[in-house]
Design a protein around this motif. Structure first.
Motif, short mmCIF file in Angstrom:
data_model
loop_
_atom_site.label_atom_id
_atom_site.label_comp_id
_atom_site.label_asym_id
_atom_site.label_seq_id
_atom_site.Cartn_x
_atom_site.Cartn_y
_atom_site.Cartn_z
N ASN A 32 33.20 39.00 45.16
CA ASN A 32 33.49 39.07 43.74
C ASN A 32 34.96 38.78 43.47
O ASN A 32 35.40 38.80 42.33
CB ASN A 32 33.13 40.44 43.17
CG ASN A 32 31.63 40.67 43.21
OD1 ASN A 32 30.86 39.73 43.08
ND2 ASN A 32 31.23 41.91 43.36
N LEU A 33 35.74 38.52 44.52
CA LEU A 33 37.16 38.30 44.40
C LEU A 33 37.46 36.85 44.02
O LEU A 33 36.96 35.92 44.65
CB LEU A 33 37.87 38.62 45.72
CG LEU A 33 39.35 38.32 45.78
CD1 LEU A 33 40.12 39.22 44.81
CD2 LEU A 33 39.86 38.50 47.19
N ILE A 34 38.23 36.70 42.97
CA ILE A 34 38.74 35.39 42.61
C ILE A 34 40.25 35.49 42.69
O ILE A 34 40.86 36.24 41.93
CB ILE A 34 38.30 34.97 41.19
CG1 ILE A 34 36.79 34.89 41.10
CG2 ILE A 34 38.95 33.66 40.79
CD1 ILE A 34 36.28 34.60 39.70
N ASP A 35 40.84 34.78 43.61
CA ASP A 35 42.28 34.88 43.84
C ASP A 35 42.95 33.59 43.36
O ASP A 35 43.08 32.63 44.11
CB ASP A 35 42.58 35.13 45.31
CG ASP A 35 44.06 35.38 45.56
OD1 ASP A 35 44.78 35.70 44.60
OD2 ASP A 35 44.47 35.25 46.72
N LEU A 36 43.34 33.58 42.10
CA LEU A 36 44.01 32.43 41.52
C LEU A 36 45.47 32.78 41.31
O LEU A 36 45.80 33.77 40.67
CB LEU A 36 43.37 32.04 40.19
CG LEU A 36 41.89 31.66 40.25
CD1 LEU A 36 41.33 31.50 38.85
CD2 LEU A 36 41.71 30.39 41.04
N GLN A 37 46.34 31.97 41.85
CA GLN A 37 47.77 32.19 41.72
C GLN A 37 48.30 31.42 40.51
O GLN A 37 47.82 30.33 40.21
CB GLN A 37 48.50 31.72 42.99
CG GLN A 37 47.97 32.34 44.26
CD GLN A 37 48.24 33.83 44.30
OE1 GLN A 37 49.31 34.27 43.93
NE2 GLN A 37 47.27 34.59 44.74
N ASN A 55 44.50 36.69 33.42
CA ASN A 55 43.26 37.15 32.79
C ASN A 55 42.07 36.30 33.23
O ASN A 55 41.12 36.11 32.47
CB ASN A 55 43.40 37.12 31.27
CG ASN A 55 44.42 38.11 30.79
OD1 ASN A 55 44.47 39.24 31.26
ND2 ASN A 55 45.26 37.70 29.86
N ILE A 56 42.12 35.78 34.43
CA ILE A 56 41.09 34.94 35.06
C ILE A 56 41.02 33.55 34.42
O ILE A 56 41.10 32.55 35.10
CB ILE A 56 39.70 35.60 35.05
CG1 ILE A 56 39.74 36.94 35.76
CG2 ILE A 56 38.64 34.70 35.67
CD1 ILE A 56 40.12 36.89 37.21
N LEU A 57 40.88 33.46 33.10
CA LEU A 57 40.83 32.15 32.46
C LEU A 57 42.22 31.54 32.42
O LEU A 57 43.20 32.24 32.17
CB LEU A 57 40.29 32.28 31.03
CG LEU A 57 38.85 32.75 30.92
CD1 LEU A 57 38.47 32.96 29.47
CD2 LEU A 57 37.90 31.78 31.58
N PRO A 58 42.35 30.25 32.65
CA PRO A 58 43.67 29.63 32.67
C PRO A 58 44.31 29.63 31.28
O PRO A 58 43.67 29.33 30.29
CB PRO A 58 43.41 28.21 33.16
CG PRO A 58 41.97 27.96 32.92
CD PRO A 58 41.29 29.29 32.96
N GLU A 59 45.58 29.98 31.24
CA GLU A 59 46.35 29.97 30.01
C GLU A 59 47.63 29.18 30.28
O GLU A 59 48.35 29.46 31.22
CB GLU A 59 46.70 31.40 29.60
CG GLU A 59 47.63 31.50 28.44
CD GLU A 59 48.10 32.93 28.17
OE1 GLU A 59 48.59 33.15 27.08
OE2 GLU A 59 47.97 33.79 29.07
N PHE A 60 47.87 28.18 29.47
CA PHE A 60 49.07 27.37 29.63
C PHE A 60 50.20 28.04 28.84
O PHE A 60 50.05 28.28 27.65
CB PHE A 60 48.83 25.94 29.14
CG PHE A 60 47.81 25.23 29.97
CD1 PHE A 60 48.18 24.56 31.12
CD2 PHE A 60 46.47 25.26 29.62
CE1 PHE A 60 47.23 23.91 31.89
CE2 PHE A 60 45.52 24.63 30.39
CZ PHE A 60 45.91 23.95 31.53
N LYS A 61 51.30 28.36 29.52
CA LYS A 61 52.40 29.08 28.89
C LYS A 61 53.71 28.37 29.13
O LYS A 61 53.89 27.72 30.15
CB LYS A 61 52.52 30.49 29.46
CG LYS A 61 51.35 31.39 29.17
CD LYS A 61 51.53 32.75 29.80
CE LYS A 61 52.45 33.58 28.95
NZ LYS A 61 52.52 34.97 29.38
#
Length: 65
Positions: A32-37, A55-61
């Motif tokens: 269940n682990l999603i490891d996104l850097q 927050n899991i979903l990609p956010e462009f900042k």
């Protein structure tokens, strides 16, 4: 599966997929682990632009300097 050397090889790609897939180890460990850097995509004089995965979903900042 592959019938010619022309563009597309005149191939049956479903058969090709089945053949290749049967040759690889297709056991995947369940997790269940999603490891996104977070990933810096651009740095300018105005700031750094990142893809934030906090927050899991990609956010462009844009992070100010």
């Amino acid at each position: 599966m592959i019938k010619s050397t022309d563009h597309g090889l005149n191939a049956d790609f479903l058969k090709l997929f089945d053949y290749v897939y049967s040759k690889v180890n297709n056991e995947f460990k369940k997790s269940n682990l999603i490891d996104l850097q977070n990933h810096v995509i651009l740095e300018t004089n105005n700031g750094r632009y990142v893809i934030n995965y906090s927050n899991i979903l990609p956010e462009f900042k844009q992070l100010k300097r």
